[in-house]
Design an enzyme around this catalytic site. Structure first.
Site, short mmCIF file in Angstrom:
data_model
loop_
_atom_site.label_atom_id
_atom_site.label_comp_id
_atom_site.label_asym_id
_atom_site.label_seq_id
_atom_site.Cartn_x
_atom_site.Cartn_y
_atom_site.Cartn_z
N GLY A 1 -30.93 26.35 69.66
CA GLY A 1 -30.57 27.49 70.51
C GLY A 1 -31.70 28.56 70.63
O GLY A 1 -32.81 28.49 71.12
N GLY A 2 -31.34 29.48 69.60
CA GLY A 2 -32.42 30.81 69.69
C GLY A 2 -33.73 30.38 69.59
O GLY A 2 -34.55 30.84 70.11
N GLY B 1 -26.05 30.35 65.94
CA GLY B 1 -26.66 31.73 66.10
C GLY B 1 -26.49 32.49 64.82
O GLY B 1 -26.42 33.89 65.08
N SER C 1 -28.57 26.92 64.09
CA SER C 1 -29.81 27.67 63.48
C SER C 1 -30.86 26.90 63.07
O SER C 1 -31.52 27.22 61.69
CB SER C 1 -29.34 28.59 62.27
OG SER C 1 -28.24 29.61 62.69
N HIS D 1 -19.85 22.34 74.55
CA HIS D 1 -20.57 22.97 73.62
C HIS D 1 -19.49 24.12 73.07
O HIS D 1 -18.58 24.53 73.82
CB HIS D 1 -21.84 23.97 74.48
CG HIS D 1 -22.47 24.66 73.33
ND1 HIS D 1 -22.16 26.00 72.99
CD2 HIS D 1 -23.63 24.45 72.77
CE1 HIS D 1 -22.77 26.54 72.04
NE2 HIS D 1 -24.11 25.55 71.87
N GLU E 1 -19.43 27.07 72.82
CA GLU E 1 -19.06 28.28 73.44
C GLU E 1 -18.38 28.09 74.79
O GLU E 1 -17.63 29.12 75.21
CB GLU E 1 -20.81 28.84 73.59
CG GLU E 1 -21.23 29.60 72.45
CD GLU E 1 -22.80 29.59 72.37
OE1 GLU E 1 -23.36 29.40 73.37
OE2 GLU E 1 -23.22 29.80 71.34
N GLU F 1 -22.56 20.18 65.69
CA GLU F 1 -22.71 21.71 65.66
C GLU F 1 -21.57 22.54 64.97
O GLU F 1 -20.60 22.79 65.52
CB GLU F 1 -22.84 22.19 67.11
CG GLU F 1 -24.12 21.48 67.90
CD GLU F 1 -24.68 22.60 68.65
OE1 GLU F 1 -25.86 22.79 68.60
OE2 GLU F 1 -24.05 23.07 69.72
N ASN G 1 -31.50 24.61 74.02
CA ASN G 1 -30.37 24.95 74.62
C ASN G 1 -30.82 26.56 74.98
O ASN G 1 -30.66 27.21 74.03
CB ASN G 1 -28.96 24.72 73.98
CG ASN G 1 -27.88 25.65 74.86
OD1 ASN G 1 -28.19 26.02 75.83
ND2 ASN G 1 -26.72 25.85 74.03
N TRP G 2 -31.46 26.98 76.23
CA TRP G 2 -31.70 28.31 76.40
C TRP G 2 -30.23 29.38 76.54
O TRP G 2 -30.63 30.41 76.91
CB TRP G 2 -32.28 28.43 77.75
CG TRP G 2 -33.75 28.03 77.44
CD1 TRP G 2 -34.28 27.41 76.42
CD2 TRP G 2 -34.99 27.71 78.36
NE1 TRP G 2 -35.63 26.87 76.59
CE2 TRP G 2 -36.04 27.22 77.80
CE3 TRP G 2 -34.88 28.28 79.95
CZ2 TRP G 2 -37.25 27.16 78.75
CZ3 TRP G 2 -36.22 28.18 80.40
CH2 TRP G 2 -37.36 27.63 79.87
N LYS G 3 -29.18 28.61 76.66
CA LYS G 3 -27.76 29.23 76.90
C LYS G 3 -28.21 30.49 78.08
O LYS G 3 -28.77 30.01 79.00
CB LYS G 3 -27.65 30.21 75.57
CG LYS G 3 -27.45 29.42 74.49
CD LYS G 3 -26.77 30.05 73.18
CE LYS G 3 -26.88 29.14 72.13
NZ LYS G 3 -26.10 29.41 70.98
C1 PEP Z 1 -26.57 26.01 70.09
O1 PEP Z 1 -26.53 26.83 70.88
O2 PEP Z 1 -26.34 24.76 70.27
C2 PEP Z 1 -27.38 26.31 68.81
C3 PEP Z 1 -27.45 25.43 67.68
O3 PEP Z 1 -27.85 27.64 68.67
P1 PEP Z 1 -28.73 28.32 67.64
O4 PEP Z 1 -29.73 27.25 67.22
O5 PEP Z 1 -29.32 29.65 67.76
O6 PEP Z 1 -27.78 28.40 66.27
#
Ligand code: PEP
Length: 265
Positions: A242-243, A181, A221, A103, A105, A175, A13-15
């Site tokens: 994500g990251g 993050g 993460s 999600h 967010e 999640e 997920n590039w957000k």
């Molecule tokens: C996400 O955005 O779904 C996520 C899991 O982010 P990260 O891996 O950065 O925690």
């Protein structure tokens, strides 16, 4: 059914990162790092921002990059006066296969409700795409011992409120919000417990057979170093990243770690 019998799904997920030029570079780089052996063992989806989808799709097709195209969100209507929104058929026409729905967010910053998640996942399926439904508890809920209660409420609201679901084409991502993050990853034991709970609740909504086929991802993460241990858990069928998905090298390392523990098929 054990996790080993469900094909792992690794999703990036590039957000709101990478413009379309960065998307072209990252997708091309990923194409150099992933190979047929990965594709034989795991499914991989990449979820860029909407403005990158066409560019990403072109690179994927031109270079036969073994990933599925994904989106991060969509509206539940097929068209209409909804300024700024994107409709499911628009994504389907672009070759999108997986759509993240609900999600944390979107829920936190844009007020997405459980009802909207339930409507949207059905709309995504109506257009032949697979929803990745995100659920998870806050840090406060975890401290209060309310994780399972929260997951039960979210899974039931998503899957159980109405019919119209193709049960076999659902992915749920566990999640925990406190892990997203933050650099804090759930332990493999915690991830397993939560994912098994999600599957048990889903069985009550869509039936045991469909719940046994349903893939449940862990997200929060995830790094290349934590992937193998998470995926060794019987109810963890993939990771939502994500990251660490923004960089082709680290995302490819996560895919390789997932592929190394999965059977070839
Ligand atoms: C996400 O955005 O779904 C996520 C899991 O982010 P990260 O891996 O950065 O925690």
């Amino acid at each position: 059914m054990t996790g080993a019998r469900r094909r792992p799904l690794v999703s990036g997920n590039w957000k709101m990162h990478h413009d379309h030029l960065a998307a072209i570079r990252t997708m091309a780089d990923l194409g150099l790092r992933l190979d047929a052996e990965d594709a034989a063992r795991v499914d991989v989806s990449v979820h860029p921002p909407f403005t990158d989808l066409r560019s990403a799709q072109t690179v994927m097709e031109d270079r036969s990059v073994p990933v599925f195209l994904g989106a991060q969100h969509c509206h539940h209507r097929d068209e209409g006066a909804f300024t700024g929104e994107i409709a499911p058929p628009m994504l389907a026409r672009l070759g999108v296969s997986y759509v993240i729905v609900g999600h944390s967010e979107r829920r936190q910053h844009f007020g997405q409700s459980d009802e909207d998640v339930a409507r949207t996942l059905r709309a995504v399926q109506r257009h032949g795409m697979t929803p990745i439904i995100c659920v998870g508890e806050t840090g406060e809920e975890r401290e209060q011992g309310a994780t399972e209660e929260r997951l039960t409420a979210q899974v039931t609201a998503s899957l159980g409120s109405a019919g119209g679901l193709t049960a076999s084409a659902i992915v749920v991502a566990y999640e925990p919000i406190w892990a997203i993050g933050t650099g804090k990853t759930a332990t493999a034991a915690d991830a397993q417990q939560a994912c098994a709970h999600i599957r048990a609740v889903a069985a009550g909504c869509i039936g045991q057979e469909a719940a046994d086929q349903m893939r449940v991802q862990y997200g929060g993460s995830v790094k290349p170093e934590s992937t193998s241990e998470l995926l060794a858990c019987p109810d963890v069928d993939g990771v939502l990243v994500g990251g660490a998905s923004l960089d082709a090298a680290s995302f490819a390392d996560i895919v390789h770690a997932a592929a190394s523990g999965a059977p070839r098929r």
